[in-house]
Structures are given as C-alpha cells and as structure tokens.
Motif scaffolding. Structure first.
Motif, PDB file in Angstrom:
ATOM      1  N   UNK A 169      -1.270   2.310   5.533  1.00  0.00           N
ATOM      2  CA  UNK A 169      -2.374   3.010   4.876  1.00  0.00           C
ATOM      3  C   UNK A 169      -2.147   3.097   3.368  1.00  0.00           C
ATOM      4  N   UNK A 170      -0.896   3.294   2.973  1.00  0.00           N
ATOM      5  CA  UNK A 170      -0.596   3.358   1.538  1.00  0.00           C
ATOM      6  C   UNK A 170      -0.840   2.016   0.873  1.00  0.00           C
ATOM      7  N   UNK A 171      -0.422   0.943   1.511  1.00  0.00           N
ATOM      8  CA  UNK A 171      -0.668  -0.391   0.963  1.00  0.00           C
ATOM      9  C   UNK A 171      -2.168  -0.637   0.777  1.00  0.00           C
ATOM     10  N   UNK A 172      -2.957  -0.311   1.779  1.00  0.00           N
ATOM     11  CA  UNK A 172      -4.399  -0.545   1.688  1.00  0.00           C
ATOM     12  C   UNK A 172      -5.038   0.318   0.608  1.00  0.00           C
ATOM     13  N   UNK A 173      -4.505   1.522   0.407  1.00  0.00           N
ATOM     14  CA  UNK A 173      -5.012   2.378  -0.664  1.00  0.00           C
ATOM     15  C   UNK A 173      -4.696   1.784  -2.032  1.00  0.00           C
ATOM     16  N   UNK A 174      -3.507   1.217  -2.188  1.00  0.00           N
ATOM     17  CA  UNK A 174      -3.145   0.551  -3.444  1.00  0.00           C
ATOM     18  C   UNK A 174      -4.101  -0.609  -3.710  1.00  0.00           C
ATOM     19  N   UNK A 175      -4.354  -1.406  -2.676  1.00  0.00           N
ATOM     20  CA  UNK A 175      -5.242  -2.563  -2.828  1.00  0.00           C
ATOM     21  C   UNK A 175      -6.654  -2.126  -3.205  1.00  0.00           C
ATOM     22  N   UNK A 176      -7.125  -1.046  -2.600  1.00  0.00           N
ATOM     23  CA  UNK A 176      -8.472  -0.560  -2.912  1.00  0.00           C
ATOM     24  C   UNK A 176      -8.562  -0.053  -4.346  1.00  0.00           C
ATOM     25  N   UNK A 177      -7.464   0.515  -4.852  1.00  0.00           N
ATOM     26  CA  UNK A 177      -7.461   1.061  -6.208  1.00  0.00           C
ATOM     27  C   UNK A 177      -7.279  -0.015  -7.272  1.00  0.00           C
ATOM     28  N   UNK A 178      -6.682  -1.155  -6.909  1.00  0.00           N
ATOM     29  CA  UNK A 178      -6.393  -2.216  -7.877  1.00  0.00           C
ATOM     30  C   UNK A 178      -6.851  -3.584  -7.356  1.00  0.00           C
ATOM     31  N   UNK A 179      -8.150  -3.750  -7.113  1.00  0.00           N
ATOM     32  CA  UNK A 179      -8.625  -5.002  -6.513  1.00  0.00           C
ATOM     33  C   UNK A 179      -8.440  -6.231  -7.397  1.00  0.00           C
ATOM     34  N   UNK A 180      -8.328  -6.048  -8.706  1.00  0.00           N
ATOM     35  CA  UNK A 180      -8.141  -7.211  -9.585  1.00  0.00           C
ATOM     36  C   UNK A 180      -6.725  -7.778  -9.479  1.00  0.00           C
ATOM     37  N   UNK A 181      -5.770  -6.918  -9.129  1.00  0.00           N
ATOM     38  CA  UNK A 181      -4.384  -7.384  -9.002  1.00  0.00           C
ATOM     39  C   UNK A 181      -4.013  -7.738  -7.571  1.00  0.00           C
TER      40      UNK A 181
END
Length: 206
Positions: A169-181
C-alpha cells in the motif's frame, strides 16, 4: 559528457526485480551503454556487511536502528558508486532505493514515513532517480513465488502478511503521489512482456 541515467526498481519480495534488472542490463549492453547494476543494501563492500546485519541478524533490531542502517549504507553507496557512475555517463540500474525504506521501515515498521524519507534524502544529498519502476504484485502471489525458490527467508521476507500488505500500500501511495517518476507495472505478467513495457518507457530517456 552528459550525466548518466539513474533507474531504480522497487516492489515487494518476489515481484521479479532481479529478473527485470538482468533483462534491462542485457538490452542496454546491446545498445552500447555502460551499465552499472547494483542493489541496496549490498552494492559495496560496506553494503555487504550492512546487508548481513539487516537481513540475517539472528536477534531483534529496533525499527529506528534498522532505518539508520539502511540510510548509512545508502549514503556510502551513493557517494562511492552511484554518483561516480552517473558522472561518467553510465546507466545505473539499482535494485531498491529510498522508496524501499519509506515502504518497509516507514509503513512496514510503522515509523513516520516523512522522517524516514528525509533521513535518506539527507544521506544521499537529495539524489533522485530519473525513473522508478514499481513491480506491483499482491503479497499472496509473491509469497508463492518465494516458497518455490527459497529454502530460507531473510528477516523482511519472513514478516507476517499484514506487514507486506502495508508495504504494498505504501508503494502504491508513492506511485500515486509521483506519477512522473514512478511507473507501476503489473508484475503478474510474463517476464518478457514486462521487459518490453520497460524498454518502451526507458528508450526516450536514453
């Protein structure tokens, strides 16, 4: 000479990071690029020793001590291997980086994720990846893969399913917050299909 390219691979244990790193390295080698393939912890001599402590120490390690050990390895790894490689124009393919600490020590160990990230950003002097590949796989499927390939689990692999759920869940939250990276890839797909998707994403960056 232009700066190299810094690509990190993230995901839970058993998501296929090693396989994809190998396939990417072979492809980049074929393009004539210098490739430095490394991992955290364990990418340097110091890192090998840290890896033995954080993954195979038989006793308990407090969550904050664990986070500090990962950050210490990361500081040395970036200063002695990653930055020099990027400065000479190499492509660095790295298995795990700051996002791993945010997911595993932040969410998994229930520490403050902002503090965990800030610690590693200080340790690395704010070196950020150009691209992060998140190989997303549900923990049950990942555990099945590990069961088929392991005779012994390390300290993090052996954690309970709730720990690995928080990590995902933490990984997916990071991805959602930084979609350009961060690019999220379904790790349940065949390995070559994933590799083709990654090549298409990376080629414009070369």
């Amino acid at each position: 000479m232009s700066r190299g390219l810094f690509i990190t691979l993230e995901g839970g244990d058993g998501s296929g990071k090693t396989t994809q790193a190998e396939l990417l390295r072979d492809w980049l080698d074929g393009l004539g690029r210098e490739v430095v393939r490394t991992r955290e912890p364990g990418g340097t001599e110091v890192g090998v020793e840290v890896r033995e402590i954080v993954l195979h120490h038989r006793g308990d390690i407090s969550p904050r001590a664990e986070a500090l050990l990962y950050a210490a390895d990361r500081a040395h790894h970036v200063a002695t291997l990653v930055r020099p490689a990027l400065e000479r124009g190499a492509v660095v393919l790295q298995d795990r980086y700051i996002d791993s600490s945010v997911a595993y020590q932040g969410a998994g160990r229930v520490l403050d994720s902002r503090e965990v990230r800030a610690l590693s950003e200080w340790a690395t002097e704010d070196l950020a990846p150009d691209l992060t590949v998140l190989l997303d796989l549900d923990p049950e499927t990942a555990r099945g893969r590990l069961d088929a390939s392991r005779t012994r689990y390390d300290r993090l692999e052996a954690e309970a399913s709730e720990f690995h759920r928080r990590v995902r869940e933490a990984y997916l939250a990071i991805a959602a917050a930084e979609p350009e990276r961060v690019v999220v890839v379904d790790a349940a797909q065949p390995a070559e299909q994933i590799a083709a998707e990654l090549r298409a994403r990376i080629e414009p960056l070369l």
